[in-house]
Design an enzyme around this catalytic site. Structure first.
Site, mmCIF file in Angstrom:
data_model
loop_
_atom_site.group_PDB
_atom_site.id
_atom_site.type_symbol
_atom_site.label_atom_id
_atom_site.label_comp_id
_atom_site.label_asym_id
_atom_site.label_seq_id
_atom_site.Cartn_x
_atom_site.Cartn_y
_atom_site.Cartn_z
ATOM 1 C CG ASN A 61 -1.847 1.132 1.313
ATOM 2 O OD1 ASN A 61 -1.691 2.118 0.615
ATOM 3 N ND2 ASN A 61 -2.830 1.027 2.177
ATOM 4 C CG ASP A 62 2.609 2.591 -3.667
ATOM 5 O OD1 ASP A 62 3.399 1.736 -3.237
ATOM 6 O OD2 ASP A 62 2.315 2.698 -4.866
ATOM 7 C CB SER A 63 -1.170 5.482 1.473
ATOM 8 O OG SER A 63 -1.724 4.332 2.078
ATOM 9 C CG MET A 64 0.237 2.336 4.993
ATOM 10 S SD MET A 64 -0.532 0.833 5.616
ATOM 11 C CE MET A 64 0.628 0.266 6.834
ATOM 12 C CG ASN A 65 5.886 5.370 0.612
ATOM 13 O OD1 ASN A 65 5.193 6.085 1.336
ATOM 14 N ND2 ASN A 65 6.562 5.840 -0.407
#
Length: 172
Positions: A61-65
Protein backbone atom coordinates in the site's frame (compact mmCIF):
# COMPACT_ATOMS: atom_id res chain seq x y z
CA UNK A 1 8.45 -27.79 -7.74
CA UNK A 2 11.52 -29.49 -9.20
CA UNK A 3 11.79 -27.34 -12.31
CA UNK A 4 15.09 -25.46 -12.45
CA UNK A 5 14.60 -21.71 -12.69
CA UNK A 6 17.24 -18.97 -12.97
CA UNK A 7 17.47 -16.22 -10.39
CA UNK A 8 17.38 -12.61 -11.49
CA UNK A 9 20.28 -10.26 -11.05
CA UNK A 10 20.58 -6.54 -10.78
CA UNK A 11 22.75 -4.05 -9.02
CA UNK A 12 22.41 -3.75 -5.26
CA UNK A 13 20.40 -0.82 -3.94
CA UNK A 14 22.78 1.97 -2.97
CA UNK A 15 22.81 3.12 0.65
CA UNK A 16 21.27 6.49 -0.21
CA UNK A 17 18.48 4.88 -2.26
CA UNK A 18 15.16 3.56 -1.11
CA UNK A 19 14.59 1.71 -4.37
CA UNK A 20 15.40 1.86 -8.04
CA UNK A 21 13.66 0.81 -11.23
CA UNK A 22 15.50 -1.26 -13.75
CA UNK A 23 15.06 -4.32 -15.90
CA UNK A 24 16.83 -7.19 -14.10
CA UNK A 25 18.80 -9.77 -16.03
CA UNK A 26 19.01 -13.51 -15.63
CA UNK A 27 21.58 -14.84 -13.24
CA UNK A 28 23.77 -17.82 -14.11
CA UNK A 29 22.61 -19.37 -10.82
CA UNK A 30 19.58 -21.64 -11.05
CA UNK A 31 17.65 -23.63 -8.51
CA UNK A 32 14.41 -25.56 -8.23
CA UNK A 33 11.15 -23.70 -7.76
CA UNK A 34 10.99 -25.32 -4.31
CA UNK A 35 14.37 -23.84 -3.36
CA UNK A 36 13.27 -20.41 -4.65
CA UNK A 37 10.27 -20.65 -2.29
CA UNK A 38 12.43 -21.74 0.66
CA UNK A 39 14.82 -18.84 0.10
CA UNK A 40 11.96 -16.34 -0.21
CA UNK A 41 10.38 -17.60 3.00
CA UNK A 42 13.66 -17.46 4.89
CA UNK A 43 14.27 -13.92 3.59
CA UNK A 44 10.81 -12.94 4.83
CA UNK A 45 11.56 -14.08 8.37
CA UNK A 46 12.86 -10.69 9.46
CA UNK A 47 11.11 -9.21 12.46
CA UNK A 48 11.03 -6.01 14.46
CA UNK A 49 10.87 -5.37 18.19
CA UNK A 50 7.25 -6.60 18.41
CA UNK A 51 8.08 -9.81 16.57
CA UNK A 52 6.08 -8.72 13.53
CA UNK A 53 7.47 -8.77 9.98
CA UNK A 54 9.50 -5.76 8.94
CA UNK A 55 7.80 -3.84 6.17
CA UNK A 56 10.56 -1.61 4.91
CA UNK A 57 9.52 1.15 2.57
CA UNK A 58 8.00 -1.01 -0.13
CA UNK A 59 4.69 -1.91 1.46
CA UNK A 60 1.98 -3.09 -0.93
CA UNK A 61 0.00 0.00 0.00
CA UNK A 62 1.99 2.98 -1.26
CA UNK A 63 0.33 5.29 1.24
CA UNK A 64 2.25 3.43 3.94
CA UNK A 65 5.68 3.51 2.31
CA UNK A 66 7.16 5.75 5.01
CA UNK A 67 6.04 3.62 7.99
CA UNK A 68 9.18 1.49 7.88
CA UNK A 69 11.52 3.73 5.89
CA UNK A 70 14.29 3.40 8.52
CA UNK A 71 14.07 -0.39 8.53
CA UNK A 72 12.26 -0.89 11.85
CA UNK A 73 8.57 -0.52 10.91
CA UNK A 74 6.42 -3.63 11.28
CA UNK A 75 3.26 -4.71 9.47
CA UNK A 76 0.41 -6.57 11.14
CA UNK A 77 -1.23 -7.40 7.79
CA UNK A 78 2.08 -8.79 6.56
CA UNK A 79 2.11 -10.91 9.71
CA UNK A 80 -1.23 -12.45 8.71
CA UNK A 81 0.07 -13.03 5.20
CA UNK A 82 3.30 -14.60 6.47
CA UNK A 83 1.38 -16.81 8.89
CA UNK A 84 -0.75 -18.16 6.05
CA UNK A 85 2.26 -18.71 3.75
CA UNK A 86 4.15 -20.56 6.49
CA UNK A 87 1.24 -22.82 7.37
CA UNK A 88 0.54 -23.69 3.75
CA UNK A 89 4.19 -24.19 2.83
CA UNK A 90 4.73 -26.46 5.84
CA UNK A 91 2.41 -28.93 4.12
CA UNK A 92 4.26 -28.53 0.79
CA UNK A 93 7.56 -29.23 2.54
CA UNK A 94 6.18 -32.32 4.28
CA UNK A 95 4.83 -33.71 1.01
CA UNK A 96 8.31 -33.35 -0.45
CA UNK A 97 9.86 -35.16 2.50
CA UNK A 98 11.48 -31.99 3.86
CA UNK A 99 10.10 -32.48 7.36
CA UNK A 100 12.69 -30.24 9.01
CA UNK A 101 11.67 -27.22 6.90
CA UNK A 102 8.00 -28.06 7.40
CA UNK A 103 8.55 -28.05 11.17
CA UNK A 104 10.53 -24.81 10.88
CA UNK A 105 7.61 -23.19 9.04
CA UNK A 106 5.13 -24.34 11.68
CA UNK A 107 7.34 -23.12 14.52
CA UNK A 108 7.76 -19.70 12.89
CA UNK A 109 4.02 -19.50 12.11
CA UNK A 110 3.19 -20.23 15.72
CA UNK A 111 5.46 -17.42 16.90
CA UNK A 112 4.07 -14.98 14.31
CA UNK A 113 0.53 -15.82 15.42
CA UNK A 114 1.45 -15.24 19.06
CA UNK A 115 3.08 -11.90 18.21
CA UNK A 116 0.08 -10.79 16.15
CA UNK A 117 -2.23 -11.50 19.06
CA UNK A 118 0.11 -9.95 21.62
CA UNK A 119 1.18 -6.83 19.70
CA UNK A 120 -1.22 -6.48 16.76
CA UNK A 121 -4.45 -6.73 18.75
CA UNK A 122 -5.41 -3.64 20.77
CA UNK A 123 -8.42 -5.08 22.58
CA UNK A 124 -10.92 -4.03 19.93
CA UNK A 125 -9.30 -4.63 16.57
CA UNK A 126 -6.02 -5.33 14.82
CA UNK A 127 -3.60 -2.47 14.38
CA UNK A 128 -2.23 -1.80 10.96
CA UNK A 129 1.45 -1.47 11.69
CA UNK A 130 4.15 0.01 13.91
CA UNK A 131 6.24 2.95 12.77
CA UNK A 132 10.04 2.88 12.90
CA UNK A 133 9.88 4.59 16.31
CA UNK A 134 7.64 1.81 17.70
CA UNK A 135 4.42 3.83 17.83
CA UNK A 136 1.29 2.04 16.57
CA UNK A 137 -0.56 2.89 13.39
CA UNK A 138 -4.25 2.19 13.63
CA UNK A 139 -6.10 1.17 16.75
CA UNK A 140 -9.49 1.51 18.36
CA UNK A 141 -8.37 5.03 19.31
CA UNK A 142 -7.55 5.88 15.69
CA UNK A 143 -10.24 4.27 13.51
CA UNK A 144 -9.12 6.04 10.34
CA UNK A 145 -5.90 4.04 10.26
CA UNK A 146 -7.11 0.56 11.16
CA UNK A 147 -6.78 -2.42 8.87
CA UNK A 148 -9.02 -1.81 5.88
CA UNK A 149 -11.45 -4.05 4.08
CA UNK A 150 -9.97 -5.06 0.77
CA UNK A 151 -11.19 -7.83 -1.52
CA UNK A 152 -7.65 -8.10 -2.91
CA UNK A 153 -6.35 -9.13 0.51
CA UNK A 154 -9.26 -11.45 1.30
CA UNK A 155 -7.41 -14.70 0.51
CA UNK A 156 -4.84 -13.78 3.13
CA UNK A 157 -7.30 -13.03 5.92
CA UNK A 158 -6.65 -14.96 9.09
CA UNK A 159 -8.71 -18.05 9.68
CA UNK A 160 -10.43 -19.39 12.78
CA UNK A 161 -7.05 -20.06 14.39
CA UNK A 162 -6.87 -16.36 15.29
CA UNK A 163 -8.94 -15.90 18.46
CA UNK A 164 -9.98 -12.33 17.66
CA UNK A 165 -11.13 -13.10 14.14
CA UNK A 166 -14.70 -12.09 15.00
CA UNK A 167 -13.58 -8.47 14.80
CA UNK A 168 -11.31 -8.77 11.77
CA UNK A 169 -12.23 -5.74 9.60
CA UNK A 170 -13.44 -7.94 6.75
CA UNK A 171 -16.16 -9.20 9.11
CA UNK A 172 -17.39 -5.78 10.26
Amino acid sequence: MDESIPFIKGRPINIEEDSYYDLPGRSQETSSLYEHCVRAINKGLQFGEHGLPLMGSGDWNDSMNMVGIKGKGESVWLGFFLYKVLMQFAEVARRRGDTSFGEHCEKEASQVRLNIEQHGWDGFWYRRAYFDDGSPLGSAKNPNAGLIRSPKAGPFCPGPEMPNIRVWPWNL
